[in-house]
Write a protein that holds these residues in place. Structure first.
Motif, PDB file in Angstrom:
ATOM      1  N   TYR A   1       0.837  -1.209   0.000  1.00  0.00           N
ATOM      2  CA  TYR A   1       0.000   0.000   0.000  1.00  0.00           C
ATOM      3  C   TYR A   1       0.871   1.257   0.000  1.00  0.00           C
ATOM      4  O   TYR A   1       0.592   2.224  -0.720  1.00  0.00           O
ATOM      5  CB  TYR A   1      -0.907  -0.005   1.224  1.00  0.00           C
ATOM      6  N   TRP A   2       1.952   1.231   0.778  1.00  0.00           N
ATOM      7  CA  TRP A   2       2.825   2.405   0.844  1.00  0.00           C
ATOM      8  C   TRP A   2       3.538   2.628  -0.484  1.00  0.00           C
ATOM      9  O   TRP A   2       3.778   3.768  -0.886  1.00  0.00           O
ATOM     10  CB  TRP A   2       3.822   2.237   1.977  1.00  0.00           C
TER      11      TRP A   2
ATOM     12  N   LEU B   1       0.872   4.130  -2.774  1.00  0.00           N
ATOM     13  CA  LEU B   1       0.570   5.489  -2.323  1.00  0.00           C
ATOM     14  C   LEU B   1       1.698   6.448  -2.670  1.00  0.00           C
ATOM     15  O   LEU B   1       1.453   7.569  -3.153  1.00  0.00           O
ATOM     16  CB  LEU B   1       0.322   5.484  -0.813  1.00  0.00           C
TER      17      LEU B   1
ATOM     18  N   THR C   1       2.037  10.050  -5.080  1.00  0.00           N
ATOM     19  CA  THR C   1       2.246  11.237  -4.245  1.00  0.00           C
ATOM     20  C   THR C   1       3.347  12.102  -4.839  1.00  0.00           C
ATOM     21  O   THR C   1       4.414  11.585  -5.197  1.00  0.00           O
ATOM     22  CB  THR C   1       2.639  10.828  -2.811  1.00  0.00           C
TER      23      THR C   1
ATOM     24  N   PRO D   1      -4.354   9.045   0.079  1.00  0.00           N
ATOM     25  CA  PRO D   1      -4.005   9.724  -1.187  1.00  0.00           C
ATOM     26  C   PRO D   1      -4.708  11.067  -1.329  1.00  0.00           C
ATOM     27  O   PRO D   1      -5.597  11.248  -2.169  1.00  0.00           O
ATOM     28  CB  PRO D   1      -4.463   8.717  -2.248  1.00  0.00           C
TER      29      PRO D   1
ATOM     30  N   ALA E   1      -3.130  12.898  -4.824  1.00  0.00           N
ATOM     31  CA  ALA E   1      -2.772  11.892  -5.828  1.00  0.00           C
ATOM     32  C   ALA E   1      -2.549  12.543  -7.190  1.00  0.00           C
ATOM     33  O   ALA E   1      -3.275  13.461  -7.603  1.00  0.00           O
ATOM     34  CB  ALA E   1      -3.872  10.843  -5.927  1.00  0.00           C
TER      35      ALA E   1
END
Length: 307
Positions: A55-56, A59, A63, A77, A80
């Motif tokens: 997930y990181w 993300l 970013t 997010p 995003a």
């Protein structure tokens, strides 16, 4: 002389016995319920710990760099953007590395399944001289460290002019993956009774027809599970590709990602672009798993039961 009425069972006594029996089972049910809730909570925590790096990565890929360098991390997010992906794709090299990885991985999976299938079929169904030695050789080769073979592999490919080629690296990948794949498929082949083919032959089929119509469909889950293993090994392999593909013009995606990170480090690592590149490399793996998910699960379960 008056008749004596038969004694009727006391209903309150029955209710009393039932009521007395309930507390004996209630603690057991409560303990099982608490145990189930505790195990579910532990499983949920483990799943979160496992999925958080993925997930990181995703993300961070969406970013902007300014927010990634902030001292206060953002776990949602909120800003995003697809700038990181566009810069990675415009930077060059990704498309050619993707084609190289797809070609090498596809050929490796195909070659591994063919050779491992016939090897597993031979050691499971036929008794021949040297069978035990062949099985021991498969296990022994699997235990050899890959680093100890790099010099010999480089000289071999250089001698036949297969450095920086799809065929050369495919041969090395196939040789590295096939021992364990033979051992994996051996359990699936041994789990299908030979009597099924014999019964089909009694009904008028030839040995080849009986194998293709009866045995081969039953081995499909095992082939899928073995193909998944070969795909992951070939797609993520780095060290063998580093030896067999020394030129920058013929790189697989792991090698390209290393070069991309090195180039980014010279001007300050842009972790947004690095994470975007890592996400792009992971997308084909996710697509492949979505395609073979059902067959892969049944194949792993079948191997655990039959092996």
């Amino acid at each position: 002389m008056s008749a004596i009425a038969p004694a009727q069972p006391s209903r309150p006594a029955t209710v009393t016995r039932s009521a007395a029996a309930r507390p004996q089972h209630a603690p057991g049910r409560t303990r099982r319920r608490v145990r189930g809730i505790a195990l579910g909570a532990v499983g949920l925590v483990c799943a979160l710990v496992w999925v958080f790096p993925v997930y990181w990565m995703v993300l961070s890929a969406f970013t902007p760099a300014a927010y990634l360098r902030s001292s206060t991390p953002e776990f949602l997010p909120l800003h995003a953007t697809g700038v990181n992906f566009s810069r990675v794709l415009e930077g060059g090299g990704f498309t050619s590395a993707l084609r190289m990885s797809l070609a090498v991985t596809s050929l490796t999976v195909l070659a591994v399944l063919v050779f491992a299938f016939f090897g597993a079929l031979a050691i499971s169904r036929w008794r021949f001289r040297g069978r035990r030695s062949f099985v021991l050789a498969v296990l022994f080769i699997q235990m050899l460290p890959a680093e100890g073979l790099f010099i010999a592999q480089y000289k071999m490919l250089s001698g036949v002019h297969l450095l920086d080629s799809v065929i050369g690296v495919t041969v090395l990948y196939t040789a590295a993956v096939i021992p364990f794949t033979i051992w994996m498929l051996r359990g699936f082949v041994a789990g299908v009774p030979a009597e099924l083919e014999e019964a089909a032959m009694v009904d008028g089929l030839s040995r080849t027809q009986a194998f293709l119509r009866i045995t081969f469909p039953l081995l499909a889950p095992g082939l899928v599970a073995s193909g998944v293993y070969a795909f992951l090994q070939a797609w993520n392999e780095f060290t063998i590709a580093l030896v067999a593909l020394p030129s920058q013009s013929s790189q697989t995606l792991p090698l390209w990602l290393r070069e991309f990170l090195s180039a980014s480090a010279n001007r300050g690592v842009d972790w947004g672009q690095v994470m975007a590149a890592s996400t792009l490399i992971a997308i084909p793996v996710i697509v492949f798993f979505l395609v073979v998910q059902g067959r892969m699960t049944s194949g792993l379960v079948s191997g655990a039961v039959k092996g």
